[in-house]
Design an enzyme around this catalytic site. Sequence first.
Site, PDB file in Angstrom:
ATOM      1  N   CYS A   2       0.854  -1.184   0.000  1.00 23.80           N
ATOM      2  CA  CYS A   2       0.000   0.000   0.000  1.00 23.80           C
ATOM      3  C   CYS A   2       0.887   1.230   0.000  1.00 23.80           C
ATOM      4  O   CYS A   2       2.081   1.149   0.268  1.00 23.80           O
ATOM      5  CB  CYS A   2      -0.875   0.030   1.245  1.00 23.80           C
ATOM      6  SG  CYS A   2      -1.842  -1.457   1.475  1.00 23.80           S
ATOM      7  N   ARG A  30       1.542   1.806  -5.956  1.00 23.34           N
ATOM      8  CA  ARG A  30       1.747   0.785  -4.922  1.00 23.34           C
ATOM      9  C   ARG A  30       0.472   0.002  -4.622  1.00 23.34           C
ATOM     10  O   ARG A  30       0.506  -1.038  -3.956  1.00 23.34           O
ATOM     11  CB  ARG A  30       2.235   1.443  -3.624  1.00 23.34           C
ATOM     12  CG  ARG A  30       3.574   2.109  -3.740  1.00 23.34           C
ATOM     13  CD  ARG A  30       3.971   2.728  -2.423  1.00 23.34           C
ATOM     14  NE  ARG A  30       4.126   1.746  -1.393  1.00 23.34           N
ATOM     15  CZ  ARG A  30       5.237   1.068  -1.134  1.00 23.34           C
ATOM     16  NH1 ARG A  30       6.315   1.295  -1.854  1.00 23.34           N
ATOM     17  NH2 ARG A  30       5.283   0.190  -0.166  1.00 23.34           N
ATOM     18  N   TRP A  79      -3.682  -1.770  -1.444  1.00 20.55           N
ATOM     19  CA  TRP A  79      -3.594  -3.005  -2.241  1.00 20.55           C
ATOM     20  C   TRP A  79      -4.003  -4.103  -1.274  1.00 20.55           C
ATOM     21  O   TRP A  79      -3.239  -4.475  -0.388  1.00 20.55           O
ATOM     22  CB  TRP A  79      -2.162  -3.202  -2.741  1.00 20.55           C
ATOM     23  CG  TRP A  79      -1.993  -4.383  -3.632  1.00 20.55           C
ATOM     24  CD1 TRP A  79      -1.429  -5.584  -3.313  1.00 20.55           C
ATOM     25  CD2 TRP A  79      -2.379  -4.485  -4.995  1.00 20.55           C
ATOM     26  NE1 TRP A  79      -1.445  -6.408  -4.391  1.00 20.55           N
ATOM     27  CE2 TRP A  79      -2.021  -5.773  -5.441  1.00 20.55           C
ATOM     28  CE3 TRP A  79      -3.009  -3.613  -5.895  1.00 20.55           C
ATOM     29  CZ2 TRP A  79      -2.265  -6.202  -6.734  1.00 20.55           C
ATOM     30  CZ3 TRP A  79      -3.240  -4.055  -7.172  1.00 20.55           C
ATOM     31  CH2 TRP A  79      -2.871  -5.327  -7.586  1.00 20.55           C
ATOM     32  N   ASN A 105       0.594  -0.256   6.153  1.00 22.57           N
ATOM     33  CA  ASN A 105       1.066  -1.035   5.017  1.00 22.57           C
ATOM     34  C   ASN A 105       1.755  -2.272   5.587  1.00 22.57           C
ATOM     35  O   ASN A 105       2.561  -2.146   6.512  1.00 22.57           O
ATOM     36  CB  ASN A 105       2.071  -0.203   4.205  1.00 22.57           C
ATOM     37  CG  ASN A 105       2.751  -1.019   3.118  1.00 22.57           C
ATOM     38  OD1 ASN A 105       2.156  -1.938   2.563  1.00 22.57           O
ATOM     39  ND2 ASN A 105       3.994  -0.692   2.824  1.00 22.57           N
ATOM     40  N   GLY A 106       1.439  -3.455   5.068  1.00 24.35           N
ATOM     41  CA  GLY A 106       2.088  -4.677   5.552  1.00 24.35           C
ATOM     42  C   GLY A 106       1.055  -5.707   5.966  1.00 24.35           C
ATOM     43  O   GLY A 106      -0.124  -5.601   5.616  1.00 24.35           O
ATOM     44  N   GLU A 488      10.109 -19.271 -19.926  1.00 24.62           N
ATOM     45  CA  GLU A 488       9.820 -17.932 -19.425  1.00 24.62           C
ATOM     46  C   GLU A 488      10.862 -16.921 -19.935  1.00 24.62           C
ATOM     47  O   GLU A 488      10.511 -15.799 -20.316  1.00 24.62           O
ATOM     48  CB  GLU A 488       9.789 -17.953 -17.889  1.00 24.62           C
ATOM     49  CG  GLU A 488       9.666 -16.605 -17.213  1.00 24.62           C
ATOM     50  CD  GLU A 488       8.407 -15.824 -17.577  1.00 24.62           C
ATOM     51  OE1 GLU A 488       7.531 -16.369 -18.275  1.00 24.62           O
ATOM     52  OE2 GLU A 488       8.318 -14.655 -17.186  1.00 24.62           O
ATOM     53  N   LYS A 492      10.055 -13.600 -22.138  1.00 18.95           N
ATOM     54  CA  LYS A 492      10.446 -12.240 -21.731  1.00 18.95           C
ATOM     55  C   LYS A 492      11.176 -11.532 -22.865  1.00 18.95           C
ATOM     56  O   LYS A 492      10.934 -10.365 -23.128  1.00 18.95           O
ATOM     57  CB  LYS A 492      11.356 -12.258 -20.492  1.00 18.95           C
ATOM     58  CG  LYS A 492      10.711 -12.513 -19.157  1.00 18.95           C
ATOM     59  CD  LYS A 492       9.799 -11.435 -18.642  1.00 18.95           C
ATOM     60  CE  LYS A 492       8.381 -11.670 -19.062  1.00 18.95           C
ATOM     61  NZ  LYS A 492       7.532 -12.449 -18.236  1.00 18.95           N
ATOM     62  N   GLU A 495       8.760 -10.628 -25.629  1.00 17.85           N
ATOM     63  CA  GLU A 495       7.787  -9.640 -25.192  1.00 17.85           C
ATOM     64  C   GLU A 495       8.355  -8.222 -25.147  1.00 17.85           C
ATOM     65  O   GLU A 495       7.710  -7.287 -25.605  1.00 17.85           O
ATOM     66  CB  GLU A 495       7.339 -10.054 -23.778  1.00 17.85           C
ATOM     67  CG  GLU A 495       6.008  -9.562 -23.379  1.00 17.85           C
ATOM     68  CD  GLU A 495       5.609 -10.103 -22.007  1.00 17.85           C
ATOM     69  OE1 GLU A 495       6.403 -10.812 -21.364  1.00 17.85           O
ATOM     70  OE2 GLU A 495       4.494  -9.791 -21.579  1.00 17.85           O
ATOM     71  N   HIS A 511      16.465 -33.472 -30.990  1.00 14.59           N
ATOM     72  CA  HIS A 511      15.280 -33.841 -31.776  1.00 14.59           C
ATOM     73  C   HIS A 511      14.870 -32.731 -32.741  1.00 14.59           C
ATOM     74  O   HIS A 511      13.766 -32.769 -33.285  1.00 14.59           O
ATOM     75  CB  HIS A 511      14.118 -34.176 -30.834  1.00 14.59           C
ATOM     76  CG  HIS A 511      14.401 -35.350 -29.949  1.00 14.59           C
ATOM     77  ND1 HIS A 511      14.417 -36.645 -30.405  1.00 14.59           N
ATOM     78  CD2 HIS A 511      14.734 -35.415 -28.631  1.00 14.59           C
ATOM     79  CE1 HIS A 511      14.720 -37.471 -29.408  1.00 14.59           C
ATOM     80  NE2 HIS A 511      14.920 -36.738 -28.313  1.00 14.59           N
ATOM     81  N   LYS A 614      -1.617  -5.269 -20.040  1.00  7.81           N
ATOM     82  CA  LYS A 614      -1.278  -5.906 -18.774  1.00  7.81           C
ATOM     83  C   LYS A 614      -2.304  -6.967 -18.416  1.00  7.81           C
ATOM     84  O   LYS A 614      -1.983  -8.028 -17.909  1.00  7.81           O
ATOM     85  CB  LYS A 614      -1.189  -4.835 -17.676  1.00  7.81           C
ATOM     86  CG  LYS A 614      -0.787  -5.381 -16.311  1.00  7.81           C
ATOM     87  CD  LYS A 614       0.631  -5.931 -16.344  1.00  7.81           C
ATOM     88  CE  LYS A 614       1.061  -6.605 -15.066  1.00  7.81           C
ATOM     89  NZ  LYS A 614       2.207  -7.486 -15.257  1.00  7.81           N
TER      90      LYS A 614
END
Length: 619
Positions: A2, A30, A79, A105-106, A488, A492, A495, A511, A614
């Site tokens: 947050c 945040r 958040w 926050n936390g 991955e 990346k 992308e 192969h 996104k």
Amino acid sequence: MCGIVGFVGADASNRSVQVALQGLGRLEYRGYDSAGVATIGSDGTIHVVKKAGRLTNVVDALAKHPLPESSLAIGHTRWATHGGPTDQNAHPHLSFDGRVALVHNGIIENADELASELADRGIALASETDTETAVHHLALELAKDDDLLAAMCRLARKLRGSFTLVAIDRDNPNHLVAARRNSPLVVGLGEGENYVGSDVSAFVDETRDALELEQDTAVDVYSDHVVIVDFDGNPTQGHPFTVDWSVDAAVKDGYSTFMEKEIREEPTAVLETLRGRLGTDGKLRLDSSSISEDVFRRIDKIIVVACGTAAYAGYVAKYAIEHWCRIPVEVELAHEFRYRDPVVNEKTLVVAISQSGETMDTIMAIRHAREQGSKVLAIVNTHGSSIAREADAVLYTHAGPEIAVASTKAFVAQIAACYLLGLYLAELRGNKYVDEVADYLDELNKMPERIQKVLEQEPRITALAEELKDKDGFLFLGRHVGYPVALEAALKCKEVSYVHAEGYAAGELKHGPIALIEEGLPVFFIVPTPRRPELHAKVLSNVQEVRARGAHVIVIAEEGDDSVEEFAHQVFRVPLSTPTLMMPLVTVAPLQLFALRLAQAKGLDVDKPRNLAKSVTVE
Ligand code: M6R
């Protein structure tokens, strides 16, 4: 994660709220599922305005009903971690006696214990947040000696977990008090006014003079001075620094892109995802579940449904869960799942993985699975999202908001959550004893530090990206859990760098893909630990095969694995003794950094790559 802001000026005015709102606007990256502000009016009462949704909802509400002039204000942009994004759960929270308002926050790990102490005193909670337990306890402490700083220190000593707290006291409207443990807090020093914030973007428009606070410290902020103490009340000092970032960069914490900032946040993302998962009974906890333990015991198959990066996290889950729980795990791209008439029934657990919680392909897969009688467990980063709401059980990743389109910190948080799920099932189904699970958790808890260490190789990775920036093809090869990491890494690069990149299981090389190898082609290998000789030897042979054909070989290998030196042009190291199944958490970081630096070397918009969004909310 947050955003928090606080302001103390010399005189009552509208400026307090304006400064708080401006700071919240800068901190919205945040978290942005709800927001609120509080001030103390000349009538000696605390006034709070808080709303679910974006900060604009608070701004609109204030336009209709402005807060009274005040010399101070606190604000919060949320958040969600405990309790969905609602008006009621938004911060600031007010104490039962109306004397104290608090933002947080936390994650307060002992919120349940604190809540039951409050219940014994007849204090009921009005929200579903862990924060609310803190504000009532703060008011109880304050009632003992009317000293907000001392009360905050006593509260901080009681709390377990991570927190930045900022509080105001109705009866002392000339100061605010803040405290921090494992969660950020900086103080801004102005001319006749002072500030606090989660980071300097909270007040960088007002002042560039700031103080960094040590772990486990509290600060009493007046308009003309600040007092810093440790949680035992002993005086201590902050570390002064001058902000030399632009306002725009400050939102990114000084990094040039959100992608870089988010890669740097990976240790925290994993730490926060693991935090507070062990119940007082020593057993692992999910965030919410309507799936009974009996149902979990009866499942005979798991199908992971997800897209893109989240699906690759699912591949890592397959290795870990099958090994720990002896349950077959299939990984299915969510958009393929429902159209192929999959065999799912009430004995199948469908695990949906999603950062946004809004990916339509994954939502449709969940619906299909539930129609067939399967239970769905979601691993999601966004509280209150559609996937979290539609699932039967939820395990949240606590990566904080991910802004860059390319998923990075969410990936490692998803993998960490998958390990937790595997250990939860292993313990519940009797595949592992509680002490064995505790041993795995100990290893998991070492991972944030290990990731941090890997990230320190960034200058060499940047140099490599600069060297390879004109190459138009890349190959990534891995075996076992290195295979999803190779996939991955290739994603990346595609992308954000717009280069052709392929990820393959290293055993597949012979192969077909070996035909791609030509002089100078960059080939990255994720080499397993030599402690798994059967895996290590095979990958090392592949390294030699491509080197012999002229490839530019880059290797990610364990510290002390000298066998790779002879064949590799560059070697990046991951810490010794990382358990094989947990390797993806450390091997992916250098590859994400490489994709980032490659894109930057090509002058591309890293955070908003072309053609992508996104959150993919269409099928
Ligand atoms: O929000 P989700 O995790 O459900 O998103 C899934 C994919 O769209 C996402 O991981 C995508 O592949 C990323 N842009 C990859 O970096």
